[in-house]
Design a protein around this motif. Structure first.
Motif, PDB file in Angstrom:
ATOM      1  N   TYR A  80       0.857  -1.178   0.000  1.00  0.00           N
ATOM      2  CA  TYR A  80       0.000   0.000   0.000  1.00  0.00           C
ATOM      3  C   TYR A  80       0.899   1.235   0.000  1.00  0.00           C
ATOM      4  CZ  TYR A  80       0.952  -0.903   4.963  1.00  0.00           C
ATOM      5  OH  TYR A  80       1.565  -1.194   6.153  1.00  0.00           O
ATOM      6  N   PHE A  81       0.312   2.385  -0.286  1.00  0.00           N
ATOM      7  CA  PHE A  81       1.075   3.635  -0.325  1.00  0.00           C
ATOM      8  C   PHE A  81       1.580   4.012   1.076  1.00  0.00           C
ATOM      9  CE2 PHE A  81      -0.963   3.973  -4.389  1.00  0.00           C
ATOM     10  CZ  PHE A  81      -0.067   4.707  -5.165  1.00  0.00           C
ATOM     11  N   TYR A  82       2.800   4.549   1.090  1.00  0.00           N
ATOM     12  CA  TYR A  82       3.470   5.025   2.305  1.00  0.00           C
ATOM     13  C   TYR A  82       3.702   3.896   3.313  1.00  0.00           C
ATOM     14  CZ  TYR A  82       3.687  10.028   1.263  1.00  0.00           C
ATOM     15  OH  TYR A  82       4.003  11.261   0.729  1.00  0.00           O
ATOM     16  N   ARG A  83       3.879   2.685   2.824  1.00  0.00           N
ATOM     17  CA  ARG A  83       4.222   1.568   3.700  1.00  0.00           C
ATOM     18  C   ARG A  83       5.616   1.798   4.280  1.00  0.00           C
ATOM     19  NH1 ARG A  83       4.332  -4.722   1.587  1.00  0.00           N
ATOM     20  NH2 ARG A  83       4.311  -5.738   3.626  1.00  0.00           N
ATOM     21  N   CYS A 116       8.506  -4.245  -6.783  1.00  0.00           N
ATOM     22  CA  CYS A 116       7.605  -3.085  -6.685  1.00  0.00           C
ATOM     23  C   CYS A 116       6.141  -3.472  -6.657  1.00  0.00           C
ATOM     24  CB  CYS A 116       7.862  -2.135  -7.847  1.00  0.00           C
ATOM     25  SG  CYS A 116       7.339  -2.802  -9.456  1.00  0.00           S
ATOM     26  N   SER A 117       5.823  -4.757  -6.872  1.00  0.00           N
ATOM     27  CA  SER A 117       4.453  -5.234  -6.869  1.00  0.00           C
ATOM     28  C   SER A 117       3.615  -4.416  -7.857  1.00  0.00           C
ATOM     29  CB  SER A 117       3.875  -5.172  -5.454  1.00  0.00           C
ATOM     30  OG  SER A 117       2.582  -5.706  -5.385  1.00  0.00           O
ATOM     31  N   THR A 118       2.465  -3.918  -7.419  1.00  0.00           N
ATOM     32  CA  THR A 118       1.560  -3.191  -8.305  1.00  0.00           C
ATOM     33  C   THR A 118       1.840  -1.693  -8.338  1.00  0.00           C
ATOM     34  OG1 THR A 118      -0.047  -3.333  -6.472  1.00  0.00           O
ATOM     35  CG2 THR A 118      -0.337  -4.849  -8.301  1.00  0.00           C
ATOM     36  N   GLY A 119       2.993  -1.280  -7.852  1.00  0.00           N
ATOM     37  CA  GLY A 119       3.452   0.090  -8.055  1.00  0.00           C
ATOM     38  C   GLY A 119       3.361   1.025  -6.876  1.00  0.00           C
ATOM     39  N   GLU A 120       2.666   0.620  -5.805  1.00  0.00           N
ATOM     40  CA  GLU A 120       2.455   1.545  -4.700  1.00  0.00           C
ATOM     41  C   GLU A 120       3.766   2.058  -4.106  1.00  0.00           C
ATOM     42  OE1 GLU A 120      -1.271  -1.134  -4.503  1.00  0.00           O
ATOM     43  OE2 GLU A 120       0.790  -1.218  -5.251  1.00  0.00           O
ATOM     44  N   GLU A 121       4.751   1.176  -3.949  1.00  0.00           N
ATOM     45  CA  GLU A 121       5.981   1.610  -3.288  1.00  0.00           C
ATOM     46  C   GLU A 121       6.804   2.542  -4.169  1.00  0.00           C
ATOM     47  OE1 GLU A 121       8.158  -1.027  -0.926  1.00  0.00           O
ATOM     48  OE2 GLU A 121       6.445  -2.241  -0.346  1.00  0.00           O
ATOM     49  N   ALA A 122       6.899   2.245  -5.448  1.00  0.00           N
ATOM     50  CA  ALA A 122       7.656   3.119  -6.345  1.00  0.00           C
ATOM     51  C   ALA A 122       6.991   4.491  -6.455  1.00  0.00           C
ATOM     52  CB  ALA A 122       7.772   2.474  -7.726  1.00  0.00           C
ATOM     53  N   TYR A 123       5.673   4.498  -6.597  1.00  0.00           N
ATOM     54  CA  TYR A 123       4.956   5.771  -6.669  1.00  0.00           C
ATOM     55  C   TYR A 123       5.010   6.521  -5.332  1.00  0.00           C
ATOM     56  CZ  TYR A 123       2.857   4.400 -11.183  1.00  0.00           C
ATOM     57  OH  TYR A 123       2.646   4.042 -12.498  1.00  0.00           O
ATOM     58  N   GLY A 162      -7.290   1.005  -5.244  1.00  0.00           N
ATOM     59  CA  GLY A 162      -8.474   1.001  -4.397  1.00  0.00           C
ATOM     60  C   GLY A 162      -8.230   1.703  -3.075  1.00  0.00           C
ATOM     61  N   GLU A 163      -9.283   1.775  -2.280  1.00  0.00           N
ATOM     62  CA  GLU A 163      -9.209   2.508  -1.024  1.00  0.00           C
ATOM     63  C   GLU A 163      -8.200   1.906  -0.052  1.00  0.00           C
ATOM     64  OE1 GLU A 163     -10.477   5.450  -0.116  1.00  0.00           O
ATOM     65  OE2 GLU A 163     -10.997   5.533  -2.237  1.00  0.00           O
ATOM     66  N   ARG A 164      -8.073   0.579  -0.044  1.00  0.00           N
ATOM     67  CA  ARG A 164      -7.126  -0.035   0.882  1.00  0.00           C
ATOM     68  C   ARG A 164      -5.695   0.394   0.570  1.00  0.00           C
ATOM     69  NH1 ARG A 164      -3.773  -4.108   2.080  1.00  0.00           N
ATOM     70  NH2 ARG A 164      -3.973  -5.052   4.149  1.00  0.00           N
ATOM     71  N   ALA A 165      -5.349   0.443  -0.711  1.00  0.00           N
ATOM     72  CA  ALA A 165      -4.003   0.863  -1.099  1.00  0.00           C
ATOM     73  C   ALA A 165      -3.733   2.312  -0.720  1.00  0.00           C
ATOM     74  CB  ALA A 165      -3.797   0.667  -2.594  1.00  0.00           C
ATOM     75  N   LEU A 166      -4.787   3.127  -0.689  1.00  0.00           N
ATOM     76  CA  LEU A 166      -4.640   4.561  -0.434  1.00  0.00           C
ATOM     77  C   LEU A 166      -4.883   4.938   1.020  1.00  0.00           C
ATOM     78  CD1 LEU A 166      -6.632   5.802  -3.568  1.00  0.00           C
ATOM     79  CD2 LEU A 166      -4.154   5.744  -3.310  1.00  0.00           C
ATOM     80  N   SER A 167      -5.184   3.964   1.878  1.00  0.00           N
ATOM     81  CA  SER A 167      -5.658   4.257   3.226  1.00  0.00           C
ATOM     82  C   SER A 167      -4.644   5.001   4.090  1.00  0.00           C
ATOM     83  CB  SER A 167      -6.082   2.967   3.926  1.00  0.00           C
ATOM     84  OG  SER A 167      -4.981   2.066   4.041  1.00  0.00           O
ATOM     85  N   ARG A 168      -3.338   4.833   3.826  1.00  0.00           N
ATOM     86  CA  ARG A 168      -2.321   5.509   4.634  1.00  0.00           C
ATOM     87  C   ARG A 168      -1.972   6.898   4.120  1.00  0.00           C
ATOM     88  NH1 ARG A 168       1.317   2.506   7.622  1.00  0.00           N
ATOM     89  NH2 ARG A 168       2.183   4.550   8.101  1.00  0.00           N
TER      90      ARG A 168
END
Length: 281
Positions: A80-83, A116-123, A162-168
């Motif tokens: 997820y973002f900002y992990r 990088c999986s589905t991109g959350e960490e790189a982005y 989705g919302e879970r990826a953006l929750s942080r």
């Protein structure tokens, strides 16, 4: 699969299959993961109308496309973002200021997110630097996201989350960097999608890593836990080879480079512990 259904793979077949997967990816599976293995192999056999595992395994060894699809089905894409954002704070407050001491304005700084999986960490790296590093526009920053899962890479390029990826992510960042979409997803704005490049890589294959060139910072988080000792050493040696002298590696919070190799120096910064390739004497 129901519990009373027969195993898809016999014991010898399971061993052959695990050896094949290990040789291709470095990921170690065995009898303790039989249900997980049987279910995914059964799905791929059905997709290929394979009458038996023997027929499917023969195809698997000869067909690079099917091998890629099979590997995709065995990868874990939990992110997820900002992990572990304390490492991003370390990046902007400690790591990059040290790196740019030997760089001139306009010089390139390369950052690799792998896997990088589905991109959350790189982005996340791109967003964090835009928001938190005042010199972000002074240098030519190149961010590359790589993964062995080509399906996940396709999702990363598309940029829907989705919302879970953006929750942080704080609400103001979601509004600033994502466009509203239907069905509970939002899409990363085009400029940011274009600022990160995505490539396929196999961390235990030096021919696969070397083509990416050298980096100043590598984020390799929560990947080594899926490898055995030999594969970890191979992966880490490949990461070392792709780091510029003085470059840094950030691992997941449960991972330790000192348990794998003595190639790196451990650095304790205010926000995080990271690992550095020694500088040239």
């Amino acid at each position: 699969m129901a519990e009373d259904e027969p195993d898809v793979l016999s014991v010898p077949d399971l061993q052959r299959f695990c050896e094949f997967l290990y040789a291709r990816t470095g990921m170690q599976f065995n009898e303790t993961k039989r249900y997980y293995i049987d279910r995914r192999v059964a799905e791929r056999m059905a997709a290929n109308d394979a009458a038996s595992f023997a027929a499917y395994f023969q195809q698997l060894r000869a067909d690079a496309v099917e091998a890629e699809q099979l590997i995709n089905s065995f990868t874990v894409n939990e992110t997820y973002f900002y992990r572990e954002d304390y490492q991003f704070r370390c990046l902007s407050r400690s790591i990059l200021p040290e790196i740019v001491q030997s760089r001139a304005p306009g010089d390139k700084i390369r950052i690799w997110s792998v896997p990088c999986s589905t991109g959350e960490e790189a982005y996340s790296i791109a967003i964090w630097l835009l928001e938190n590093w005042r010199l972000v526009d002074v240098y030519n920053i190149e961010i590359v996201g790589s993964d062995i899962d080509t399906r996940a890479l396709g999702d990363a390029v598309a940029g829907y989350f989705g919302e879970r990826a953006l929750s942080r992510l704080p609400a103001e960042l979601r509004d600033a960097y994502f466009e509203a979409e239907q069905k509970g997803q939002r899409r990363l704005v085009g400029d940011l999608r274009e600022s990160v490049s995505f490539t396929s890589v196999n961390l235990v294959d030096p021919a696969s890593t070397i083509v990416h060139g050298n980096f100043d910072v590598i984020f390799c988080r929560n990947a080594l836990i899926y490898f055995d000792d030999d594969s970890r050493r191979t992966a880490v040696h490949n990461l070392y080879a792709q780091l510029n002298p003085g470059g840094f590696v950030c691992l997941g919070h449960s991972e330790s480079m000192s348990r794998i190799t003595d190639l790196f120096q451990m650095r304790r910064f205010e926000d995080a512990i990271v690992y550095q390739r020694p500088k040239r004497a």
